[in-house]
Write a protein that holds these residues in place. Sequence first.
Motif, PDB file in Angstrom:
ATOM      1  N   PHE A  41       0.838  -1.197   0.000  1.00 36.07           N
ATOM      2  CA  PHE A  41       0.000   0.000   0.000  1.00 36.07           C
ATOM      3  C   PHE A  41       0.871   1.244   0.000  1.00 36.07           C
ATOM      4  N   ALA A  42       1.924   1.225   0.824  1.00 38.28           N
ATOM      5  CA  ALA A  42       2.853   2.362   0.867  1.00 38.28           C
ATOM      6  C   ALA A  42       3.606   2.502  -0.444  1.00 38.28           C
ATOM      7  N   ALA A  43       3.985   1.373  -1.051  1.00 39.57           N
ATOM      8  CA  ALA A  43       4.699   1.411  -2.330  1.00 39.57           C
ATOM      9  C   ALA A  43       3.829   2.035  -3.415  1.00 39.57           C
ATOM     10  N   ARG A  44       2.564   1.673  -3.433  1.00 36.53           N
ATOM     11  CA  ARG A  44       1.647   2.235  -4.428  1.00 36.53           C
ATOM     12  C   ARG A  44       1.431   3.730  -4.181  1.00 36.53           C
ATOM     13  N   THR A  45       1.312   4.114  -2.919  1.00 35.41           N
ATOM     14  CA  THR A  45       1.167   5.537  -2.598  1.00 35.41           C
ATOM     15  C   THR A  45       2.406   6.310  -3.021  1.00 35.41           C
ATOM     16  N   PHE A  46       3.583   5.713  -2.805  1.00 32.82           N
ATOM     17  CA  PHE A  46       4.842   6.339  -3.217  1.00 32.82           C
ATOM     18  C   PHE A  46       4.875   6.504  -4.733  1.00 32.82           C
ATOM     19  N   ALA A  47       4.454   5.475  -5.462  1.00 31.80           N
ATOM     20  CA  ALA A  47       4.417   5.553  -6.921  1.00 31.80           C
ATOM     21  C   ALA A  47       3.477   6.658  -7.386  1.00 31.80           C
ATOM     22  N   LYS A  48       2.349   6.811  -6.690  1.00 33.47           N
ATOM     23  CA  LYS A  48       1.403   7.883  -7.040  1.00 33.47           C
ATOM     24  C   LYS A  48       1.992   9.253  -6.718  1.00 33.47           C
ATOM     25  N   ALA A  49       2.672   9.348  -5.576  1.00 34.38           N
ATOM     26  CA  ALA A  49       3.255  10.632  -5.186  1.00 34.38           C
ATOM     27  C   ALA A  49       4.332  11.078  -6.172  1.00 34.38           C
ATOM     28  N   ILE A  50       5.099  10.136  -6.683  1.00 37.42           N
ATOM     29  CA  ILE A  50       6.160  10.459  -7.648  1.00 37.42           C
ATOM     30  C   ILE A  50       5.576  11.097  -8.900  1.00 37.42           C
ATOM     31  N   ASN A  51       4.390  10.639  -9.305  1.00 37.13           N
ATOM     32  CA  ASN A  51       3.799  11.109 -10.558  1.00 37.13           C
ATOM     33  C   ASN A  51       2.528  11.935 -10.368  1.00 37.13           C
ATOM     34  N   CYS A  52       2.243  12.333  -9.121  1.00 35.31           N
ATOM     35  CA  CYS A  52       1.016  13.088  -8.852  1.00 35.31           C
ATOM     36  C   CYS A  52       1.028  14.429  -9.589  1.00 35.31           C
ATOM     37  N   LEU A  53      -0.111  14.800 -10.147  1.00 32.38           N
ATOM     38  CA  LEU A  53      -0.227  16.051 -10.900  1.00 32.38           C
ATOM     39  C   LEU A  53      -0.600  17.236 -10.014  1.00 32.38           C
ATOM     40  N   SER A  54      -1.016  16.956  -8.771  1.00 32.52           N
ATOM     41  CA  SER A  54      -1.476  18.026  -7.891  1.00 32.52           C
ATOM     42  C   SER A  54      -0.500  18.354  -6.781  1.00 32.52           C
ATOM     43  N   PHE A  55       0.147  17.328  -6.209  1.00 33.78           N
ATOM     44  CA  PHE A  55       1.060  17.534  -5.096  1.00 33.78           C
ATOM     45  C   PHE A  55       2.498  17.281  -5.528  1.00 33.78           C
ATOM     46  N   PRO A 105       9.419   8.154 -20.026  1.00 32.45           N
ATOM     47  CA  PRO A 105       8.010   8.204 -19.613  1.00 32.45           C
ATOM     48  C   PRO A 105       7.125   8.802 -20.697  1.00 32.45           C
ATOM     49  N   TYR A 106       5.961   8.205 -20.863  1.00 32.64           N
ATOM     50  CA  TYR A 106       5.021   8.665 -21.883  1.00 32.64           C
ATOM     51  C   TYR A 106       4.233   9.874 -21.385  1.00 32.64           C
ATOM     52  N   GLU A 107       3.755   9.811 -20.140  1.00 30.65           N
ATOM     53  CA  GLU A 107       2.986  10.948 -19.598  1.00 30.65           C
ATOM     54  C   GLU A 107       3.331  11.265 -18.143  1.00 30.65           C
ATOM     55  N   GLY A 108       4.101  10.438 -17.490  1.00 32.27           N
ATOM     56  CA  GLY A 108       4.451  10.667 -16.089  1.00 32.27           C
ATOM     57  C   GLY A 108       5.777  11.392 -15.940  1.00 32.27           C
ATOM     58  N   LYS A 109       6.068  11.779 -14.694  1.00 35.65           N
ATOM     59  CA  LYS A 109       7.348  12.417 -14.403  1.00 35.65           C
ATOM     60  C   LYS A 109       8.469  11.385 -14.398  1.00 35.65           C
ATOM     61  N   LYS A 110       8.144  10.180 -13.914  1.00 37.45           N
ATOM     62  CA  LYS A 110       9.107   9.092 -13.840  1.00 37.45           C
ATOM     63  C   LYS A 110       8.432   7.789 -14.250  1.00 37.45           C
ATOM     64  N   THR A 111       9.246   6.872 -14.758  1.00 37.91           N
ATOM     65  CA  THR A 111       8.780   5.500 -14.941  1.00 37.91           C
ATOM     66  C   THR A 111       9.001   4.789 -13.613  1.00 37.91           C
ATOM     67  N   VAL A 112       7.970   4.165 -13.084  1.00 33.65           N
ATOM     68  CA  VAL A 112       8.056   3.507 -11.779  1.00 33.65           C
ATOM     69  C   VAL A 112       7.742   2.023 -11.940  1.00 33.65           C
ATOM     70  N   VAL A 113       8.568   1.191 -11.331  1.00 34.67           N
ATOM     71  CA  VAL A 113       8.350  -0.256 -11.335  1.00 34.67           C
ATOM     72  C   VAL A 113       8.179  -0.714  -9.895  1.00 34.67           C
ATOM     73  N   VAL A 114       7.017  -1.282  -9.570  1.00 31.74           N
ATOM     74  CA  VAL A 114       6.744  -1.804  -8.234  1.00 31.74           C
ATOM     75  C   VAL A 114       6.826  -3.326  -8.308  1.00 31.74           C
ATOM     76  N   ILE A 115       7.738  -3.909  -7.561  1.00 34.94           N
ATOM     77  CA  ILE A 115       7.912  -5.365  -7.555  1.00 34.94           C
ATOM     78  C   ILE A 115       7.478  -5.886  -6.187  1.00 34.94           C
ATOM     79  N   ARG A 116       6.366  -6.575  -6.186  1.00 37.38           N
ATOM     80  CA  ARG A 116       5.781  -7.072  -4.932  1.00 37.38           C
ATOM     81  C   ARG A 116       6.367  -8.437  -4.577  1.00 37.38           C
ATOM     82  N   GLU A 117       6.666  -8.624  -3.293  1.00 37.21           N
ATOM     83  CA  GLU A 117       7.270  -9.875  -2.798  1.00 37.21           C
ATOM     84  C   GLU A 117       8.468 -10.258  -3.661  1.00 37.21           C
ATOM     85  N   ALA A 118       9.441  -9.369  -3.683  1.00 39.09           N
ATOM     86  CA  ALA A 118      10.605  -9.522  -4.558  1.00 39.09           C
ATOM     87  C   ALA A 118      11.430 -10.761  -4.229  1.00 39.09           C
ATOM     88  N   HIS A 119      11.253 -11.346  -3.054  1.00 32.30           N
ATOM     89  CA  HIS A 119      12.003 -12.557  -2.715  1.00 32.30           C
ATOM     90  C   HIS A 119      11.555 -13.754  -3.557  1.00 32.30           C
TER      91      HIS A 119
END
Length: 319
Positions: A41-55, A105-119
Amino acid sequence: MPFGDIKGHRVALDLLTGDLRSGKLAGAYFLSGQEGLGKFFAARTFAKAINCLSFEADSCGSCSSCRKIDKQEHPDVHFLEPEGASEALKIESVRQMQQKISLRPYEGKKTVVVIREAHTLTSEAANALLKTLEEPPQHAVFILTSSRQALMFKTIVSRCRLVRFAPLQRHALEEILRDDFSVPQPRAHFLAYFSEGRIGHALALRESSLLEQKNRIIDEFIFSSQGQAGSVKERQDARVVLNVLATWFRDLYLVKTGLPHSELINLDRRDELLGFINRYGWSALERIIGSISESLFYLEHNVNTRLLLSNMRAHICQK
């Protein structure tokens, strides 16, 4: 949803928001901690914050970018999760990801890759990812999560900014469940302590009948002359029985040491617990708790569940 709506984990979240405010993002982050703490959940929020258009340093949750990421439809934010019967992250997924991040990036500020349970990365996939992390594209940020850091390639972990997540204080989680999620007090207390402060685990169980099941198990194995070991056939059910019995004898052991009653997992059965204080001595409690731990271990090795629980009951009856 902004970072402020995430309950607890202030040290970990301050590290992420600090990097956002400074504008100096690392190439890769590794969110580590037990299962059920809210790392994804925090990783997804971080990914949104990196590319957020408002904040600038948070996620608004309502702009087009945040909404697309929530739906996993953003062209520049990619999610890799364990797949198939093997529940592994395979080389094919990593190669596809490598092709995607090779483009700006096509429309975002950064390309973000979220890898869940990377182990769960296979050796091939981990080696391929390692090559990318050694020289990550300037326009990309990797966010890895894992509940089993010991299984990760140390070379991968060393190339990430480590962000540790820890369980919440039990009383704090109890308050969150009660006040923010309208969980009744007895259930909120039990879930907070049974989940060991893991909010995701507690929320997953809040609509379950676990509290009632817990009391039924205690009645059958502690207060009944004949426990219903034969009625438990599935390994998961046996695991629940053993974990519930562990909470009972944990409470007995600690209350004998002077533990405040508010710290009891089975607070709803305090009077019955207090009546059991003199029934078992220290050595008997240590033997029973050790037997429960051994039984949980054997449960992972294809043992007969009915025989296992029958033996467990024999240990309980032997005072």
